[in-house]
Motif scaffolding. Structure first.
Motif, short mmCIF file in Angstrom:
data_model
loop_
_atom_site.label_atom_id
_atom_site.label_comp_id
_atom_site.label_asym_id
_atom_site.label_seq_id
_atom_site.Cartn_x
_atom_site.Cartn_y
_atom_site.Cartn_z
N VAL A 395 -56.26 48.08 -9.91
CA VAL A 395 -55.36 48.89 -9.09
C VAL A 395 -55.66 48.58 -7.63
CG1 VAL A 395 -55.24 50.73 -10.83
CG2 VAL A 395 -56.97 50.84 -9.02
N ASP A 396 -54.83 49.12 -6.77
CA ASP A 396 -55.02 48.89 -5.34
C ASP A 396 -56.10 49.83 -4.81
OD1 ASP A 396 -54.79 48.09 -2.74
OD2 ASP A 396 -52.95 49.21 -2.34
N GLY A 397 -57.36 49.45 -5.01
CA GLY A 397 -58.49 50.29 -4.65
C GLY A 397 -59.38 50.46 -5.86
N VAL A 398 -60.11 51.55 -5.89
CA VAL A 398 -61.01 51.83 -7.00
C VAL A 398 -60.23 52.53 -8.11
CG1 VAL A 398 -63.03 53.16 -7.71
CG2 VAL A 398 -63.02 52.01 -5.49
N ASN A 399 -60.39 52.04 -9.34
CA ASN A 399 -59.77 52.67 -10.50
C ASN A 399 -60.56 53.94 -10.81
OD1 ASN A 399 -59.01 53.45 -13.14
ND2 ASN A 399 -58.46 51.35 -13.67
N PRO A 400 -59.96 55.13 -10.71
CA PRO A 400 -60.72 56.37 -10.94
C PRO A 400 -61.29 56.47 -12.35
CG PRO A 400 -58.36 56.83 -10.80
CD PRO A 400 -58.55 55.41 -10.36
N ILE A 401 -60.61 55.84 -13.32
CA ILE A 401 -61.12 55.87 -14.69
C ILE A 401 -62.42 55.07 -14.78
CG2 ILE A 401 -60.59 55.30 -17.09
CD1 ILE A 401 -57.60 55.52 -16.28
N ASP A 402 -62.43 53.91 -14.16
CA ASP A 402 -63.65 53.09 -14.11
C ASP A 402 -64.77 53.84 -13.40
OD1 ASP A 402 -65.37 50.89 -14.28
OD2 ASP A 402 -64.56 49.95 -12.48
N LEU A 403 -64.45 54.51 -12.30
CA LEU A 403 -65.44 55.28 -11.56
C LEU A 403 -66.11 56.31 -12.46
CD1 LEU A 403 -66.72 56.35 -8.84
CD2 LEU A 403 -64.73 57.86 -8.70
N PHE A 404 -65.31 57.06 -13.22
CA PHE A 404 -65.90 58.12 -14.04
C PHE A 404 -66.61 57.57 -15.28
CE2 PHE A 404 -62.53 60.78 -11.91
CZ PHE A 404 -63.43 61.46 -11.11
N LEU A 405 -66.14 56.46 -15.81
CA LEU A 405 -66.87 55.83 -16.91
C LEU A 405 -68.27 55.42 -16.47
CD1 LEU A 405 -63.99 53.68 -18.46
CD2 LEU A 405 -65.19 55.57 -19.59
N LEU A 542 -66.66 54.23 -0.40
CA LEU A 542 -66.55 53.36 -1.58
C LEU A 542 -65.12 52.88 -1.68
CD1 LEU A 542 -67.54 52.06 -4.17
CD2 LEU A 542 -67.27 54.27 -5.33
N ASP A 543 -64.90 51.63 -1.31
CA ASP A 543 -63.56 51.05 -1.40
C ASP A 543 -63.55 49.73 -2.16
OD1 ASP A 543 -64.86 49.48 0.45
OD2 ASP A 543 -63.47 49.89 2.10
N ASP A 544 -64.69 49.36 -2.73
CA ASP A 544 -64.82 48.11 -3.47
C ASP A 544 -65.25 48.44 -4.90
OD1 ASP A 544 -65.43 45.66 -4.58
OD2 ASP A 544 -66.76 45.01 -2.95
N PRO A 545 -64.41 48.16 -5.91
CA PRO A 545 -64.77 48.47 -7.30
C PRO A 545 -66.10 47.86 -7.72
CG PRO A 545 -62.46 47.84 -7.15
CD PRO A 545 -63.06 47.55 -5.81
N ALA A 546 -66.47 46.74 -7.13
CA ALA A 546 -67.72 46.09 -7.51
C ALA A 546 -68.95 46.88 -7.05
CB ALA A 546 -67.77 44.68 -6.93
N LYS A 547 -68.76 47.85 -6.19
CA LYS A 547 -69.90 48.59 -5.63
C LYS A 547 -70.01 50.01 -6.17
CE LYS A 547 -69.90 45.96 -1.29
NZ LYS A 547 -69.79 46.03 0.18
N ILE A 548 -69.30 50.31 -7.26
CA ILE A 548 -69.33 51.68 -7.80
C ILE A 548 -70.75 52.08 -8.18
CG2 ILE A 548 -68.60 53.15 -9.71
CD1 ILE A 548 -65.93 51.68 -9.73
N GLU A 549 -71.38 51.29 -9.03
CA GLU A 549 -72.71 51.66 -9.51
C GLU A 549 -73.71 51.76 -8.35
OE1 GLU A 549 -76.32 50.17 -12.47
OE2 GLU A 549 -74.35 49.21 -12.59
#
Length: 583
Positions: A395-405, A542-549
């Motif tokens: 998605v355009d930004g962080v996927n909230p589903i991925d964030l919560f997983l 947090l604007d980079d999906p690769a940096k969630i963890e």
């Protein structure tokens, strides 16, 4: 003892450990006296947050939460929070300052009809008018807050009942201009004031504060227990829905969880009961509840109304035996007449059923109901797999589903989850799992936004050892983000995650589709992490999906050092919640 000391003595005997407030001259004696005997005075930035915090404390401890606010606008600012507690069935005692008794209705500062204001939103209003009435009045307030269906009560405390008698006398006589009367009117006025003072302070301080009387968990009658036991033995597809009332006596939560396991019925947990069976349990299901309710032949709803969340009763198959168990008699038949309505404490009824079935019944039931478990589990696993796949979408930004997983994998075992928002929060509810009982705090049936700051403050205060996560929508964060300041001042360290899509998305999704216009739903992608820094906390972008963890772990490390942290997550749009508007 002055009135403030008397009230503090009652709070201490009732087991109160936190008192939430926003200061005001009308209530200062309560705050000072309570602090002196060891009660933690937590002063917040908005009166609503004080009541929300008291609400959260009641839910986590089972002891009525306490808030004290000043007169007039201090009290009017609490109304949404009070109504939220009423509908969530949380026991609260709310102290509201008031003008001096001799000045009521004469135009004094902040003097309004507070009784009329509060009566529709509380179980009872108390209006003591002498110092000797304070102890029995407040003890009654605590008892009534917990009896029957729990809820808030209001105690109006006039300022001249709280301060020392000498101070009140000075206000009345000296400042009233009648210390040395010069005419008949002056002598008459002084006589009236002296009589009024005598009535207020006669017999003070009154009786000593007593230990609280335990509130009983009312049993169901034997006939109702036996009837459900018979239906359970005959059922092929039973379902339990367990709601907040079930855990209203917090100390009984472990016994109720053990009873559910002993019974062995598939369980959906709702509201404050979420987490009752821990993070993972073979009896607990979270997805496709309606499909299972439609297919079930026996449905028992414990402490949960048949409101919009259960399709006003239509989510349950018409051929199923329906049992409702509730502390409120009217809730038993709300929207649909059950096969059996049981007016009892839902948690106590669960333990009665377990005792009636006997030891070993759960294992036998599980074997007998295995085809039913297989059917439910297949739907559950399919939905979980679907969520994982949706989390992989770009998605355009962080996927909230991925964030919560990823959050689900990183949260500590002692975590408390506070949720305050719409679309972002509802997404979280499908994915993150409470780790233990009394560790999930949502607004309740009123759907109130703004609970987050107060709930998080209370969570940190009541459980200082826990990891507290506050899940905010970007819109809802605006109501209470100032409580980061409270957290900094008090040494509290929640981790707030703000899902920032620059929109009131839960409303926008349907409004745009149905009405073709986003007006009123558009926000800016504000730098909430910078706002947190301004209040003295830490902010992370947090604007980079690769940096969630990495970002979640950094936030955990900051919180462990005692600093509140806000993660401002630039999320993209998904269709995960499409068509989910509730009415």
């Amino acid at each position: 003892m002055d009135g403030g000391q008397i009230i503090a003595s009652v709070l201490e005997r009732q087991g109160v450990r936190q008192l939430y407030t926003l200061c005001g001259g009308h209530i200062s004696p309560i705050l000072v006296a309570a602090k002196r005997i060891g009660i933690d005075i937590i002063d917040v930035r908005d009166e609503a947050s004080a009541v929300f915090a008291a609400d959260a404390t009641a839910r986590m401890t089972g002891i009525p939460g306490v808030a004290a606010v000043t007169a007039g606008p201090g009290l009017t600012n609490t109304i949404t929070a009070v109504k939220n507690a009423q509908l969530a069935e949380s026991p609260l005692v709310i102290f509201g300052g008031a003008t001096a008794t001799v000045l009521e209705g004469r135009g004094s500062l902040q003097d309004i009809d507070q009784v009329a204001l509060m009566q529709p939103h509380v179980k009872q209003v108390f209006t003591p008018r002498s110092v000797r009435q304070l102890v029995p009045t407040i003890e009654a307030a605590f008892r009534i807050a917990q009896e029957g269906v729990p809820g808030p009560v209001f105690v109006e405390t006039p300022v001249d009942l709280l301060y020392p008698e000498a101070t009140v006398r000075e206000w009345y006589i000296d400042q009233g201009g009648v210390k040395k009367p010069k005419n008949l009117v002056g002598y008459a006025t002084r006589a009236f004031l002296e009589q009024h003072l005598a009535r207020q302070f006669w017999g003070a301080p009154g009786p000593k504060a007593q230990a609280p009387v335990p509130v009983p968990m009312h049993d169901a009658n034997r006939r109702d227990v036996d009837k459900l036991l018979g239906w359970l033995r005959e059922a092929k597809r039973p379902v339990f829905v367990v709601g907040s009332q079930t855990v209203s006596v917090a100390a009984q939560a472990p016994a109720i969880a053990a009873a559910l396991e002993s019974i062995g019925v598939p369980v959906w947990l709702a509201g404050g009961a979420r987490g009752l069976l821990g993070q993972q349990h073979h009896l607990q299901y979270r997805h496709k509840r309606t499909a299972s309710l439609k297919a079930a032949d026996l449905v028992v709803v414990f402490g949960f109304p048949l409101d919009f969340r259960l399709g006003y009763g239509r989510s349950i198959g018409s051929k199923a035996k329906l049992v409702t168990v509730n502390l409120g008699a009217s809730a038993l038949t709300q929207n649909r007449r059950p096969t059996l309505g049981v007016h009892a404490h839902p948690g106590r009824f669960i333990t009665q059923i377990a005792a009636g079935l006997g030891d070993g019944a759960g294992a036998q039931n599980a074997q007998r109901w295995q085809p039913w478990f297989d059917e439910i589990s297949e739907r559950e696993q399919a939905r979980d797999a679907e969520i994982v796949e949706q989390g992989k979408a770009e998605v355009d930004g962080v996927n909230p589903i991925d964030l919560f997983l990823q959050l689900e994998q990183l949260m500590a075992d002692d975590s408390v989850l506070v949720v305050d928002g719409g679309d972002f929060v509802a997404t979280a509810a499908y994915i993150v799992r409470p780790r233990r009982p009394l560790s999930w705090l949502d607004p309740g049936v009123f759907g109130t936004l703004g609970v987050g700051g107060g709930f998080a403050v209370a969570s940190c205060a009541v459980r200082p050892e826990a990891e507290v996560w506050l899940i905010y929508g970007d819109g809802s964060s605006g109501y209470s983000l100032a409580e980061i300041d409270t957290c900094v001042r008090r040494g509290l360290a929640p981790i707030a995650i703000i899902g920032n899509d620059g929109s009131w998305q839960q409303i926008a999704r349907d409004q745009i589709e149905i009405l073709g216009d986003a007006c009123g739903t558009e926000l800016l992608r504000t730098a909430y992490h910078t706002v947190a820094e301004g209040y003295g906390g830490r902010g992370l972008l947090l604007d980079d999906p690769a940096k969630i963890e990495a970002t979640l772990r950094e936030a955990q490390a900051i919180a462990k050092q005692g600093t509140p942290v806000v993660i401002n997550v630039m999320i993209g749009n998904t269709d995960f919640r499409k068509g989910s508007i509730s009415m």
